[in-house]
Motif scaffolding. Structure first.
Motif, PDB file in Angstrom:
ATOM      1  N   GLN A  30     147.010 -68.626  -6.761  1.00 47.64           N
ATOM      2  CA  GLN A  30     146.224 -67.615  -7.479  1.00 47.64           C
ATOM      3  C   GLN A  30     147.003 -66.985  -8.616  1.00 47.64           C
ATOM      4  OE1 GLN A  30     143.209 -67.779  -6.191  1.00 47.64           O
ATOM      5  NE2 GLN A  30     144.061 -68.997  -4.491  1.00 47.64           N
ATOM      6  N   GLN A 195     150.749 -71.624 -12.369  1.00 44.95           N
ATOM      7  CA  GLN A 195     149.855 -70.481 -12.560  1.00 44.95           C
ATOM      8  C   GLN A 195     150.540 -69.287 -13.235  1.00 44.95           C
ATOM      9  OE1 GLN A 195     146.685 -70.792 -12.019  1.00 44.95           O
ATOM     10  NE2 GLN A 195     146.925 -72.850 -11.143  1.00 44.95           N
ATOM     11  N   GLN A 412     141.590 -58.087  -7.049  1.00 39.75           N
ATOM     12  CA  GLN A 412     141.853 -59.359  -7.719  1.00 39.75           C
ATOM     13  C   GLN A 412     140.876 -60.401  -7.200  1.00 39.75           C
ATOM     14  OE1 GLN A 412     146.030 -60.508  -7.626  1.00 39.75           O
ATOM     15  NE2 GLN A 412     146.670 -58.372  -7.513  1.00 39.75           N
ATOM     16  N   VAL A 414     139.694 -64.311  -6.221  1.00 40.22           N
ATOM     17  CA  VAL A 414     140.230 -65.570  -5.695  1.00 40.22           C
ATOM     18  C   VAL A 414     139.600 -66.695  -6.509  1.00 40.22           C
ATOM     19  CG1 VAL A 414     140.438 -67.058  -3.682  1.00 40.22           C
ATOM     20  CG2 VAL A 414     140.488 -64.561  -3.412  1.00 40.22           C
ATOM     21  N   GLU A 415     140.403 -67.362  -7.313  1.00 40.17           N
ATOM     22  CA  GLU A 415     139.879 -68.366  -8.234  1.00 40.17           C
ATOM     23  C   GLU A 415     140.223 -69.799  -7.841  1.00 40.17           C
ATOM     24  OE1 GLU A 415     141.221 -67.320 -12.108  1.00 40.17           O
ATOM     25  OE2 GLU A 415     139.984 -65.499 -12.223  1.00 40.17           O
ATOM     26  N   HIS A 416     141.163 -69.981  -6.933  1.00 39.18           N
ATOM     27  CA  HIS A 416     141.609 -71.327  -6.569  1.00 39.18           C
ATOM     28  C   HIS A 416     141.753 -71.430  -5.060  1.00 39.18           C
ATOM     29  CE1 HIS A 416     142.575 -71.945 -10.822  1.00 39.18           C
ATOM     30  NE2 HIS A 416     143.185 -70.759 -10.792  1.00 39.18           N
ATOM     31  N   ASN A 417     141.847 -72.638  -4.558  1.00 40.31           N
ATOM     32  CA  ASN A 417     142.188 -72.869  -3.160  1.00 40.31           C
ATOM     33  C   ASN A 417     142.873 -74.224  -3.041  1.00 40.31           C
ATOM     34  OD1 ASN A 417     140.178 -75.027  -2.483  1.00 40.31           O
ATOM     35  ND2 ASN A 417     138.727 -73.368  -2.941  1.00 40.31           N
TER      36      ASN A 417
END
Length: 519
Positions: A30, A195, A412, A414-417
Motif C-alpha cells: 500500500q 510503492q 487511508q 486500501v488500493e492493492h492486495n
C-alpha cells in the motif's frame, strides 16, 4: 535489510513470524511506512514449530467452520500457484476401520460445537462426506479425493486389523516455513521500493513505551544495548506476537483481558528406513487412540510425525516435547504401521511450539477455532491492534484482513492486495558452482555470509534453524558450527574469543530443544 529512513508515523508490526511478515508485506504493497520488529529472530516462534502443512482444515468441517475451510482452501490453492517453489501438493491417505462410526458424535460437534471423538474412529461415511464437501469448496487445483483400491490398501502397510480401507486426497506441504518468512520479508522490501514506502526490520529488540512514543533497544545476546535506543512515534501498532501477544501488551503497559490461550504441539522427525518405505510418497492422516488427528508425513528426506494439542500456560520459548508426548506419537505410529516396530531409537529429533489460539474456557483443545481475529484496543495512545489466532495457510488472507481494518482507521485507502502477487523462494545471492562449502553439509559458505549481511541473521540459531535449515541436517557437525561462528565474528556479531563457548552452548540447546546430538 533496508536502512531506517522514517518520517514520523511508521506502522509498527510487533512479531516477525509468518503473520507479522505477511502483514508487513501487505502494508508495504500500500506504500505504507513499515517497521517490523521482533524480540528475537524472524520466524523464531510458532512458525518454526508447525506441522509444515498448507491445508484447508478438513477437520474444521466437523465444527461447522465452513467459512474457515473455504478461506483455507482458497489460500492453499493460491499458494500452490503463486509460491510453487516452496509449497507443493502432497497426497494424504485417511485409513478407516468401519462404516458408520462418528455419525452421531460428528453431528454433535457440527451443531453443538461439542462432543467427544468417536471411540472407534471416524467411519467411511463420515470421511467420504467430509472429503466430498472439501472437494466442493476447493478450486480444483489438486485432484479430487478417491477411495484407494483393495490392492493398494494391501500394499500400503496400514494396519489391516484396525483398518479395512482408505481414502486419498491432496493438500499442500511447506517444507520450510522459516524460509517462507524470509521470502515475505524480501518481497516486502521489493514492494516498498515499488510503492515508494519505507520498510525496515529490527530483530532482537526490547520495546518500551512513554506516552505516544516507542523506544527500541538491542537485546542481542552478544552485544551491549547501551546507546542503541531508537525512538519511534507510530501511526499504529499491530501486535502480531503470536503466543506472546499478551506479553507484548504488558510490555507496552496496555491493560487487556487475556487474549491468547495457547496449546502445545510436538512433532517427531525420523529417518527410520522401514517407516519411510511404508509411507512412500504419501502422507497419512489418521487418529490416535484418543481421537486426536495424527499426521505421518514424508518430509525433507525423513518422516515428520505430529502433533499433540495440550493447553500450555508457560513461556512459549521454553516449550519442549516431553517424554509423554513422544511416547504418545510413537504409540500412534505403531497403531497405524504395526509392522514397522517404531521405537524411541528411531526418533532422531523432535520439536515443539505453542499455537496462538484465542483464550477460551473449558473444553477440548481441538474445538478451539483456528480462525483469526483482528482485535482493536480502545483507549490507547495510538491505534493498537492484536492478532489472535491464524495459521500458516491463511497468513496472506489474515494480512489482507488486517490491512483492511487498520488503514481505514488511519483515513487511508486500501488500493492493492497480494492475491495475485507471486512469492519466489528467498534469494541468497549468486553463488558459483564451485563455491566453498560449509564442512560436512552441502551448503555454500557464501549463503551464510549473505544471510548475515542481508537477511538479519545474528546468531548461530538464526543461521542453523532459520536461514540455512541445517538444524534438520543429520550431518551437522561442530566443525560446521565453528565455521558459522567465524562468519558471525567477521560480521561483528560475535567475538572470536567467544566462538568455542558459543558452539558449546548451541550444541546444548540443540540437545535440549530438539533432542539433536551434534559431534
Amino acid at each position: 535489510m533496508a536502512m531506517d529512513r522514517f518520517h514520523v508515523g511508521p506502522i509498527v508490526v510487533l512479531g516477525a513470524g509468518i503473520n507479522g511478515a505477511a502483514i508487513a508485506r501487505e502494508l508495504a504493497l500500500q506504500g505504507a511506512d513499515v517497521l517490523l520488529v521482533d524480540a528475537e529472530d524472524l520466524a523464531g516462534g510458532t512458525t518454526s514449530y508447525s506441522s509444515r502443512l498448507i491445508h484447508g482444515g478438513l477437520r474444521y468441517l466437523e465444527y461447522a467452520e465452513i467459512s474457515l475451510v473455504r478461506e483455507s482452501l482458497a489460500e492453499r490453492d493460491r499458494l500452490l500457484r503463486l509460491a510453487a517453489e516452496m509449497v507443493h501438493p502432497l497426497e494424504l491417505v485417511i485409513p478407516v476401520g468401519n462404516r458408520l462410526s462418528g455419525l452421531i458424535s460428528g453431528a454433535q460437534r457440527f451443531f453443538l460445537k461439542s462432543g467427544a471423538a468417536p471411540k472407534n474412529g471416524r467411519g467411511s461415511l463420515v470421511v467420504r462426506l467430509g472429503l466430498t464437501l472439501y472437494d466442493r469448496f476447493a478450486s480444483g487445483a489438486v485432484p479430487s479425493h478417491r477411495r484407494i483400491t483393495s490392492a493398494q490398501f494391501a500394499e500400503s502397510g496400514l494396519n489391516a486389523k484396525k483398518f479395512f480401507t482408505a481414502f486419498s486426497y491432496f493438500d499442500g506441504q511447506l517444507t520450510f516455513p522459516e524460509q517462507f518468512v524470509l521470502a515475505l520479508v524480501q518481497d516486502a522490501q521489493a514492494a516498498a521500493k515499488e510503492q515508494g514506502g519505507a520498510f525496515s526490520l529490527r530483530t532482537y529488540q526490547h520495546v518500551r513505551r512513554e506516552g505516544e512514543t516507542l523506544f527500541f533497544s538491542s537485546i542481542h545476546p552478544n552485544q551491549e544495548s547501551a546507546g542503541n535506543e531508537v525512538a519511534v512515534t507510530p501511526a499504529a501498532v499491530i501486535n502480531a506476537a503470536g503466543p506472546w501477544v499478551d506479553a507484548a501488551l504488558a510490555g507496552l503497559n496496555v491493560s487487556s483481558a487475556k487474549l491468547i490461550g495457547g496449546t502445545k504441539g510436538s512433532h517427531l522427525i525420523s529417518r527410520c528406513p522401514d517407516l519411510r518405505k511404508a509411507l512412500g510418497p504419501r502422507g497419512v492422516y489418521a487418529e490416535a487412540a484418543d481421537g486426536r488427528p495424527i499426521f505421518i508425513l514424508p518430509w525433507n528426506d525423513a518422516c515428520l510425525i505430529g502433533t499433540t494439542d495440550i493447553r500450555y500456560d508457560g513461556d512459549p520459548a521454553e516449550a519442549v516435547a516431553d517424554d509423554e508426548e513422544i511416547e504418545y506419537l510413537i504409540d500412534a505410529t505403531n497403531a497405524i504401521f504395526p509392522d514397522v516396530g517404531f521405537t524411541r531409537d528411531d526418533v532422531q529429533q523432535h520439536y515443539c511450539g505453542v499455537r496462538p489460539l484465542p483464550a477460551v474456557g473449558q473444553g477440548t483443545t481441538s474445538s478451539i477455532t483456528r480462525s483469526h481475529v483482528v482485535h482493536r484496543h480502545e483507549g490507547t495512545p495510538f491505534p493498537l491492534y492484536s492478532i489472535i489466532g491464524g495459521k500458516l495457510t491463511t497468513c496472506r488472507s489474515l494480512a489482507e484482513d488486517t490491512v483492511q481494518v487498520v488503514l481505514p482507521d488511519l483515513h487511508q485507502t486500501v488500493e492493492h492486495n497480494s492475491r495475485e502477487r507471486p512469492l519466489p523462494a528467498p534469494y541468497f545471492g549468486d553463488t558459483p558452482a564451485d563455491a566453498e562449502l560449509l564442512p560436512d553439509v552441502n551448503i555454500p559458505v557464501a549463503h551464510a555470509a549473505y544471510g548475515i549481511e542481508h537477511l538479519a541473521a545474528k546468531t548461530l540459531a538464526d543461521l542453523v534453524e532459520r536461514r540455512l535449515m541445517l538444524v534438520f541436517d543429520p550431518h551437522l557437525s561442530r566443525q560446521c558450527l565453528h565455521t558459522l561462528g567465524e562468519q558471525l565474528a567477521t560480521a561483528g556479531w560475535l567475538d572470536r574469543s567467544q566462538i568455542d563457548d558459543e558452539v558449546d552452548n548451541y550444541v546444548a540447546r540443540l540437545q535440549k530443544r530438539y533432542g539433536k546430538r551434534v559431534s
